[in-house]
Write an enzyme that holds these catalytic residues in place. Sequence first.
Site, PDB file in Angstrom:
ATOM      1  N   HIS A   1      33.044  38.948  11.959  1.00 54.21           N
ATOM      2  CA  HIS A   1      32.110  39.456  12.961  1.00 54.21           C
ATOM      3  C   HIS A   1      32.817  39.879  14.248  1.00 54.21           C
ATOM      4  O   HIS A   1      32.192  40.377  15.167  1.00 54.21           O
ATOM      5  CB  HIS A   1      31.018  38.423  13.264  1.00 54.21           C
ATOM      6  CG  HIS A   1      31.506  37.143  13.849  1.00 54.21           C
ATOM      7  ND1 HIS A   1      32.093  36.157  13.106  1.00 54.21           N
ATOM      8  CD2 HIS A   1      31.500  36.702  15.118  1.00 54.21           C
ATOM      9  CE1 HIS A   1      32.419  35.141  13.881  1.00 54.21           C
ATOM     10  NE2 HIS A   1      32.061  35.455  15.118  1.00 54.21           N
TER      11      HIS A   1
ATOM     12  N   GLU B   1      34.578  38.810  27.659  1.00 50.59           N
ATOM     13  CA  GLU B   1      33.968  37.554  28.089  1.00 50.59           C
ATOM     14  C   GLU B   1      34.857  36.707  28.986  1.00 50.59           C
ATOM     15  O   GLU B   1      34.400  35.777  29.618  1.00 50.59           O
ATOM     16  CB  GLU B   1      33.471  36.709  26.909  1.00 50.59           C
ATOM     17  CG  GLU B   1      32.215  37.282  26.261  1.00 50.59           C
ATOM     18  CD  GLU B   1      31.570  36.310  25.316  1.00 50.59           C
ATOM     19  OE1 GLU B   1      32.219  35.305  24.942  1.00 50.59           O
ATOM     20  OE2 GLU B   1      30.409  36.539  24.946  1.00 50.59           O
TER      21      GLU B   1
ATOM     22  N   ASP C   1      31.465  32.080   9.401  1.00 51.50           N
ATOM     23  CA  ASP C   1      32.644  32.947   9.339  1.00 51.50           C
ATOM     24  C   ASP C   1      33.809  32.082   8.861  1.00 51.50           C
ATOM     25  O   ASP C   1      34.509  31.444   9.641  1.00 51.50           O
ATOM     26  CB  ASP C   1      32.926  33.536  10.716  1.00 51.50           C
ATOM     27  CG  ASP C   1      34.066  34.537  10.684  1.00 51.50           C
ATOM     28  OD1 ASP C   1      34.815  34.567   9.681  1.00 51.50           O
ATOM     29  OD2 ASP C   1      34.225  35.291  11.659  1.00 51.50           O
TER      30      ASP C   1
ATOM     31  N   GLU D   1      38.431  28.149  20.922  1.00 53.14           N
ATOM     32  CA  GLU D   1      38.179  29.418  20.250  1.00 53.14           C
ATOM     33  C   GLU D   1      37.526  30.312  21.297  1.00 53.14           C
ATOM     34  O   GLU D   1      36.315  30.340  21.438  1.00 53.14           O
ATOM     35  CB  GLU D   1      37.274  29.208  19.033  1.00 53.14           C
ATOM     36  CG  GLU D   1      37.304  30.373  18.064  1.00 53.14           C
ATOM     37  CD  GLU D   1      36.406  31.505  18.525  1.00 53.14           C
ATOM     38  OE1 GLU D   1      36.891  32.332  19.335  1.00 53.14           O
ATOM     39  OE2 GLU D   1      35.264  31.560  18.095  1.00 53.14           O
TER      40      GLU D   1
END
Length: 606
Positions: free
Chosen positions: A554, A413, A311, A404
């Site tokens: 994504h 998450e 990505d 990140e």
Amino acid sequence: MCDNRLIIVSQVTLGLVRYSKIMGCTCMNDFLMFCTNSIYTKDDTEVFNGTRHTVKQRPHMATKESYQNKNDPDEKISNSRDYNMAAYTGDADCEVCEDVPELSDSDEEQWQSMEEGSEHITVPCLLCDRTLTSVSETVQHCKADHGVDIPDLVQKHRLDDYGYIKMINYIRTTKCSVESLLLSSNGPLPWDSDEYMKPALPDDPLLQIDVEELSEAAAVTLSPAAGDQVSLLLQRARQAEDRAQRAEEALARAMDDLHKLKLLAQGLVLNADTSRGPSRSGAIAELREDEDEAYFSSYGHYSIHEEMLKDKVRTESYRDFMYRNMDVFKDKVVLDVGCGTGILSMFAAKAGARKVIAVDQSEIIYQAMDIVRSNKLEDTITLIKGRIEEIDLPVDKVDIIISEWMGYFLLFESMLDSVLYARDRYLAEDGLVYPDRCNISLAAVGDTEKHSDRIAFWEDVYGFKMACMKKAVIPEAVVEVLKPETVISEPAVIETVDCGSVTVSELEFTVDFSLKITASTFCTAIVGYFDIFFDKSCGNKVMFSTAPDCTKTHWKQTVFLLESPIPVKTGEELPGQIAVHKNRKDPRALLITLDIAGRKQTYSLQ
């Protein structure tokens, strides 16, 4: 238990019994599963059998075209993530589960025995001391001897089952006069209070008959033995028409009440606290290693790291931020939380950091060690395997924290929780956290074709009816690339996160918003996305956006499908409210409740 709770429980129980019959459920177990079918899945069953549901792979991000136009617009980024709408991921032996009894499926015998027993009953009159042998005889006696026509009172005041029950209990409790009953009332009825839901007479036969059955009994009892058959048929036709109209109204009320009961059941299940579960404050930090094993195991697979590295928007944005602001990193001690393959740590080392400490709990850390050695950066980068909440760094303080951590809809998450833990424990007083600022935005979507495809599809699946699936599909948030032309409103920023000062508790919030409509059509969904900023102390600022009109990545967008499209017009404001909370049974998952124009729905992102 307080009186209010007793009233609520009694009303819910009565509703469960009543509407389970309406919906055709053969037992209470069937009805409870019907009420909660949008939050239970096969994974929930596995949880109750002692197996913990696996949290799937993690999310990622994009860059705004005006800042970073590095993505190939035709590049197809695979979605390696798996989604599950299940709201339960906790331990199987919670107290709530243990307290739920096994319910019998054999209630047919109980109903049959009640019907058999009803052949030999005694019914005390409502207005005198006389005892009669049937409900119909009692109704006839009240009309003939006291001048009180019970079916007429029901029809006059348009009483439903609840109103009828209250009226009977009121008459028995207060022993009111005939005159007071026959007086017409333009205001509230004297038996409107919920206190008259409590039976005045145990096993009162008058409370065991349906309102429609009561009218039929009166018609049979009071009709003439002989007379004009046409008039009798017309009378019965009018009664049937009246019953049909009342039944239709009752069904509408029943469906509305059923929806409320379903929301109540969902709320009780999803928000039930457990003694063993983590607290809402610092929930991630309090997870045991074995409880969080599935999450970190997902990052031991190489495919997800390949996807992240490929990505370009995501990876090159971090690289450009560090390479274009080397003065920020020169001679600094940097902490990389969740380092993965170590790519961000190596960027920091190349940007001039004196020392980089890279931490990761997943097995990928061993490959990161080889990668660092292969690039001759082992003297600068120190790699540590473990959860940041459980290890001790070889330094007291760090100057910069990079990570990140972003997930779908930014907060999925809950990895930001770990970054904030590291910030509060290790960051120097004048230290920096990157990225330093984030926004979450919403916009209205008008895509009737996709809405029809996702909802109407279940009406006929290879010749089979699967309409029940529609109720299960709606609460599942969808992560997909949205066509920019389907966005029908200006975006609204609903939350701004300052990574240097935000607390864990502030990552759960409720906020009102308004979307300015830009096209006259139907709103079929709400889309959520986020923007990321590297601003503080940076001479060359870099930002990302996962908006539908930016280069796709994504991370894609998070779409909340509405059950029923809402008609909107250009220029008008579509009001709403959003509540974002961690799932208490799995603090890495999110529960997102949207209230759009008075229509409320809870979505699961898991």
